[in-house]
Design an enzyme around this catalytic site. Structure first.
Site, PDB file in Angstrom:
ATOM      1  N   GLU A 257       0.878  -1.170   0.000  1.00 12.38           N
ATOM      2  CA  GLU A 257       0.000   0.000   0.000  1.00 12.38           C
ATOM      3  C   GLU A 257       0.911   1.213   0.000  1.00 12.38           C
ATOM      4  OE1 GLU A 257      -3.112  -0.256  -0.341  1.00 12.38           O
ATOM      5  OE2 GLU A 257      -3.675  -2.235   0.408  1.00 12.38           O
ATOM      6  N   CYS A 296      -3.491   8.326   3.681  1.00  6.84           N
ATOM      7  CA  CYS A 296      -3.181   7.833   2.336  1.00  6.84           C
ATOM      8  C   CYS A 296      -4.355   8.039   1.397  1.00  6.84           C
ATOM      9  CB  CYS A 296      -2.807   6.362   2.399  1.00  6.84           C
ATOM     10  SG  CYS A 296      -4.008   5.391   3.320  1.00  6.84           S
TER      11      CYS A 296
HETATM   12  P1  NAP Z   1       8.234   4.992   4.664  1.00  4.69           P
HETATM   13  O1  NAP Z   1       9.301   5.944   4.982  1.00  4.69           O
HETATM   14  O2  NAP Z   1       8.278   4.265   3.390  1.00  4.69           O
HETATM   15  O3  NAP Z   1       8.217   3.966   5.886  1.00  4.69           O
HETATM   16  C1  NAP Z   1       7.267   2.948   5.988  1.00  4.69           C
HETATM   17  C2  NAP Z   1       7.830   1.815   6.815  1.00  4.69           C
HETATM   18  O4  NAP Z   1       8.916   1.192   6.149  1.00  4.69           O
HETATM   19  C3  NAP Z   1       8.366   2.251   8.163  1.00  4.69           C
HETATM   20  O5  NAP Z   1       8.043   1.268   9.125  1.00  4.69           O
HETATM   21  C4  NAP Z   1       9.861   2.300   7.925  1.00  4.69           C
HETATM   22  O6  NAP Z   1      10.608   2.143   9.101  1.00  4.69           O
HETATM   23  C5  NAP Z   1      10.034   1.115   7.016  1.00  4.69           C
HETATM   24  N1  NAP Z   1      11.238   1.136   6.206  1.00  4.69           N
HETATM   25  C6  NAP Z   1      11.983   2.204   5.815  1.00  4.69           C
HETATM   26  N2  NAP Z   1      13.004   1.781   5.026  1.00  4.69           N
HETATM   27  C7  NAP Z   1      12.901   0.427   4.927  1.00  4.69           C
HETATM   28  C8  NAP Z   1      13.657  -0.581   4.273  1.00  4.69           C
HETATM   29  N3  NAP Z   1      14.725  -0.280   3.529  1.00  4.69           N
HETATM   30  N4  NAP Z   1      13.270  -1.868   4.398  1.00  4.69           N
HETATM   31  C9  NAP Z   1      12.179  -2.200   5.126  1.00  4.69           C
HETATM   32  N5  NAP Z   1      11.437  -1.289   5.774  1.00  4.69           N
HETATM   33  C10 NAP Z   1      11.778   0.011   5.675  1.00  4.69           C
HETATM   34  O7  NAP Z   1       6.791   5.656   4.711  1.00  4.69           O
HETATM   35  P2  NAP Z   1       6.198   6.651   5.839  1.00  4.69           P
HETATM   36  O8  NAP Z   1       6.858   7.958   5.654  1.00  4.69           O
HETATM   37  O9  NAP Z   1       6.202   6.013   7.177  1.00  4.69           O
HETATM   38  O10 NAP Z   1       4.670   6.721   5.407  1.00  4.69           O
HETATM   39  C11 NAP Z   1       4.134   7.745   4.604  1.00  4.69           C
HETATM   40  C12 NAP Z   1       3.706   7.158   3.277  1.00  4.69           C
HETATM   41  O11 NAP Z   1       2.869   6.025   3.463  1.00  4.69           O
HETATM   42  C13 NAP Z   1       2.898   8.125   2.447  1.00  4.69           C
HETATM   43  O12 NAP Z   1       3.418   8.177   1.166  1.00  4.69           O
HETATM   44  C14 NAP Z   1       1.507   7.510   2.403  1.00  4.69           C
HETATM   45  O13 NAP Z   1       0.798   7.744   1.230  1.00  4.69           O
HETATM   46  C15 NAP Z   1       1.770   6.076   2.576  1.00  4.69           C
HETATM   47  N6  NAP Z   1       0.631   5.408   3.188  1.00  4.69           N
HETATM   48  C16 NAP Z   1      -0.118   4.582   2.426  1.00  4.69           C
HETATM   49  C17 NAP Z   1      -1.206   3.925   2.983  1.00  4.69           C
HETATM   50  C18 NAP Z   1      -2.032   2.995   2.168  1.00  4.69           C
HETATM   51  O14 NAP Z   1      -2.833   2.271   2.743  1.00  4.69           O
HETATM   52  N7  NAP Z   1      -1.890   2.981   0.877  1.00  4.69           N
HETATM   53  C19 NAP Z   1      -1.525   4.135   4.328  1.00  4.69           C
HETATM   54  C20 NAP Z   1      -0.742   5.002   5.078  1.00  4.69           C
HETATM   55  C21 NAP Z   1       0.344   5.632   4.482  1.00  4.69           C
HETATM   56  P3  NAP Z   1      11.199   3.446   9.886  1.00  4.69           P
HETATM   57  O15 NAP Z   1      10.037   4.242  10.302  1.00  4.69           O
HETATM   58  O16 NAP Z   1      11.931   2.835  11.033  1.00  4.69           O
HETATM   59  O17 NAP Z   1      12.076   4.142   8.896  1.00  4.69           O
END
Ligand code: NAP
Length: 519
Positions: A257, A296
Site C-alpha cells: 500500500e 493515504c
Molecule cells: P516509509 O518511509 O516508506 O516507511 C514505511 C515503513 O517502512 C516504516 O516502518 C519504515 O521504518 C520502514 N522502512 C523504511 N526503510 C525500509 C527498508 N529499507 N526496508 C524495510 N522497511 C523500511 O513511509 P512513511 O513515511 O512512514 O509513510 C508515509 C507514506 O505512506 C505516504 O506516502 C503515504 O501515502 C503512505 N501510506 C499509504 C497507505 C495505504 O494504505 N496505501 C496508508 C498510510 C500511508 P522506519 O520508520 O523505522 O524508517
C-alpha cells in the site's frame, strides 16, 4: 533518559542493546520514549512465531479465532483512554483525528470477529463448488483455502500506528497466521502499547503476536517461502521491499500500500450552491484537515467544471479560513500537527514543488498557531492550490504532499475529468459528486479501473455516506499502479492473502471428508 520500549519476540519482552532512537512530541518538541531493536535474535523471533504461534493458531477453528479477536476488542476498549493520550503526545492529533486511528481499529477487529464467527468451527475454507473432471461425476476437483504455514510480517507507516496494525492483524489472526509488526519508528509507541496490553491480557497463544520497534534491518532476510509481508508506506520503500530476494527468489507473497494522488470529481451539471457542490466542498475540507492531511486516502486533486473553478475555490477557502491549527490539547483547535518536523519540512518542500505549476488560492498559515510555538511545533495550516492548466500541471498528478494540501483543477467536460482522474496512475479512492444517478453510475465504471474504491455522493446519502477517506472493513482498500497494487480488507476476501489455494481431486466420498463449511 526516557523509557526504552521493549520488543516482544519469541514469547518474551526484550530490550534492544543500543542507545535507542527517541520519539518526540511533535507539538512541544519534547522526547517521549525511545525504541531500539539492536541485538534481537531475529531468526529465533521468526521461527518462534512461525512454529509455536502458527501451530497454536491453526489448531483452532475460524470461530475460535474469531473469539480471540473479540477478546482483543475488549482489551483495547478497556485501555482506550491511554491510547488517546499517546496519540495526542506522539502523533499531535486532536481527539476526533485520534479516533479515526484508535476507534477505527477497534471497529475493524470487531467486524472481523463477527464475520469469523459466522465461518463456524472449520479449519479450511471452501473455494467454489466441486467440478467433475470426466464425463461422470465420480472424480471431481474441489478448490479449498488453508492458512499459510508461515508468518505475516507487517511493515507499517507512521500515520496509522493503531489502525495500520489491526486492519491487517484482524484478518491475519482470523486466518490462523501469526503476526510480527514493525511500526514506523516515529509513532511506534502506540503500536507497542497496544501489543503490550494484548500480550499482558493473555488472550492470544504464545507467538501469535510480536512487535519489533526500531530499525527494519534484517527483517526481510528472515522471510521464508510460506511467509507473507504486508507493507504500507512510501512508493520508494515499497520498491525496496518488492525487489528483496525473499520476494524475488522465495516467492514470499507481498502486499504493498503506497502513496496515492486521490481525487474528488464534481460532475458537470452541478450548479454553484447546489447540494452536490456543497457536499464536495464539505468533503474536501474534511479530507484536507483530518489528521492534517496525513491520510493515504486524502483528496489531493479536486476536479471541477471550468465554469465553477472560482466558485469552488471561494467556497473551500471560506471553510478553510475557519480551521484553527495548533496544540491538540486545546479544545478549540480543530487541526493538530504533522507527525514530526521532518514531515513538516517534507510538506514544505512538496508545496514548493507544486507551486511551480499551481498558484495559492488559500493559505491557512497567515493565522497564528493556537498554544503552539511555530519554532518547535510541526504544525502547518491548510493550503489550497489551483492549476488553471490541469493538463500541463504534471507535478500535481505526480507529487503526493502528505499534509493539508490539495489542488483545484478545472476540466472541460466529463471525458476530460475522467482522463485527469486516471492521471494519478492508480489511486486508492476517488469520490464523485452529483445528482444525476445515470451519469454517476457510468462515471463510476469509467474510473474504476484505476481506483481501488469509488465513493459516490448524491444528496440522498449526504448523512449516510461513510466519508471519502474513511476505510471501511467491508470495502476493498488498495489501489492499482502507483498506489502499490495492494488489496486489503473488503470483508472476508482479505483472508485470501493469508491462505493458500489448493485443488483436491478425489471422489465425492473423499471430498465430503475435507471438513469444509456446508454450501
Ligand atoms: P516509509 O518511509 O516508506 O516507511 C514505511 C515503513 O517502512 C516504516 O516502518 C519504515 O521504518 C520502514 N522502512 C523504511 N526503510 C525500509 C527498508 N529499507 N526496508 C524495510 N522497511 C523500511 O513511509 P512513511 O513515511 O512512514 O509513510 C508515509 C507514506 O505512506 C505516504 O506516502 C503515504 O501515502 C503512505 N501510506 C499509504 C497507505 C495505504 O494504505 N496505501 C496508508 C498510510 C500511508 P522506519 O520508520 O523505522 O524508517
Amino acid at each position: 533518559m526516557t523509557e526504552l520500549l521493549s520488543n516482544y519476540v519469541a514469547g518474551r519482552w526484550q530490550a534492544g542493546t543500543g542507545a535507542g532512537t527517541p520519539l518526540f512530541d511533535p507539538v512541544l518538541g519534547t522526547e517521549l520514549v525511545r525504541v531500539d531493536a539492536t541485538g534481537l535474535d531475529l531468526p529465533e523471533a521468526f521461527r518462534f512465531a512461525r512454529e509455536t504461534g502458527g501451530a497454536a493458531l491453526r489448531s483452532l477453528t475460524y470461530r475460535q479465532r474469531a473469539g480471540l479477536l473479540a477478546a482483543i476488542v475488549k482489551v483495547l476498549q478497556a485501555n482506550r483512554d491511554s491510547y488517546y493520550e499517546i496519540a495526542t503526545a506522539n502523533s499531535g492529533t486532536v481527539k476526533n483525528d485520534s479516533a479515526v486511528d484508535i476507534d477505527g481499529a477497534i471497529f475493524t477487529i470487531g467486524q472481523y470477529a463477527k464475520w469469523g464467527d459466522a465461518l463456524g468451527d472449520v479449519r479450511a475454507l471452501r473455494d467454489g463448488d466441486a467440478v467433475k473432471l470426466g464425463k461422470e461425476p465420480v472424480f471431481q476437483s474441489q478448490h479449498l483455502q488453508v492458512p499459510t504455514r508461515g508468518v505475516a510480517l507487517f511493515i507499517n507507516a507512521f500515520n496509522f500506528p493503531s489502525w495500520g496494525l489491526w486492519e491487517k492483524a484482524a484478518p491475519a489472526l482470523l486466518s490462523g497466521v501469526p503476526v510480527i509488526v514493525k511500526p514506523a519508528t516515529a509513532t511506534a509507541w502506540l503500536t507497542q502499547r497496544m501489543v503490550r496490553d494484548v500480550v499482558e491480557a493473555g488472550v492470544l497463544p504464545a507467538g501469535a503476536l510480536s512487535v519489533i520497534c526500531g530499525s527494519s534491518t534484517g527483517l526481510m532476510d528472515q522471510l521464508e517461502s510460506f511467509d507473507v509481508v504486508s507493507f504500507t508506506g512510501s512508493a520508494d520503500t515499497g520498491a525496496v521491499i518488492r525487489s528483496h530476494s525473499a520476494v524475488a527468489q522465495r516467492s514470499v507473497r507481498v502486499n504493498i500500500e503506497a502513496d496515492s494522488l486521490n481525487s474528488a470529481l464534481l460532475l458537470p451539471d452541478a450548479a454553484p450552491g447546489s447540494d452536490a457542490f456543497n457536499l464536495l466542498v464539505r468533503e474536501v475540507v474534511r479530507e484536507m484537515t483530518v489528521k492534517s492531511g496525513q491520510k493515504c486516502t486524502a483528496i489531493r486533486r479536486i476536479l471541477v467544471p471550468a465554469t465553477l473553478y472560482d466558485a469552488v475555490a471561494e467556497a473551500i477557502g471560506a471553510k478553510l479560513a475557519g480551521i484553527t491549527v495548533g496544540n491538540p490539547r486545546n479544545e478549540t483547535v480543530r487541526m493538530g500537527s504533522l507527525v514530526s518536523r521532518a514531515q513538516l519540512n517534507a510538506v514544505r518542500e512538496g508545496l514548493d514543488a507544486l507551486k511551480t505549476q499551481a498558484s495559492v488560492l488559500h493559505d491557512g498559515n497567515a493565522k497564528a498557531l493556537l498554544d503552539a510555538d511555530p519554532a518547535l511545533a510541526a504544525c502547518i495550516g491548510p493550503v489550497l492550490l489551483g492549476a488553471s492548466d490541469a493538463d500541463g500541471a504534471q507535478r500535481v498528478h505526480d507529487i503526493e504532499v502528505f499534509g493539508p494540501v490539495a489542488t483545484l483543477l478545472p476540466y472541460r467536460n466529463l471525458d476530460h475529468a475522467i482522463a485527469l482522474a486516471h492521471r494519478g496512475q492508480g489511486s486508492l479512492v476517488t469520490s464523485l459528486y452529483g445528482a444525476d444517478e445515470a451519469a454517476l453510475g457510468q462515471a463510476a465504471v469509467q474510473v474504476a479501473a484505476s481506483h481501488g474504491r469509488v465513493h459516490v455522493i448524491t444528496p440522498d446519502v449526504a448523512q449516510a455516506h461513510t466519508g471519502h477517506g474513511n476505510v471501511m472493513p467491508m470495502s476493498l482498500h488498495g489501489g492499482p499502479g502507483r498506489a502499490g497494487g495492494g488489496a486489503e480488507l473488503g470483508g472476508l476476501r482479505a483472508l485470501e492473502f493469508y491462505h493458500r489455494r489448493s485443488a483436491v481431486q478425489a471422489s465425492p466420498a473423499v471430498l465430503a471428508q475435507l471438513g469444509l463449511p456446508q454450501t
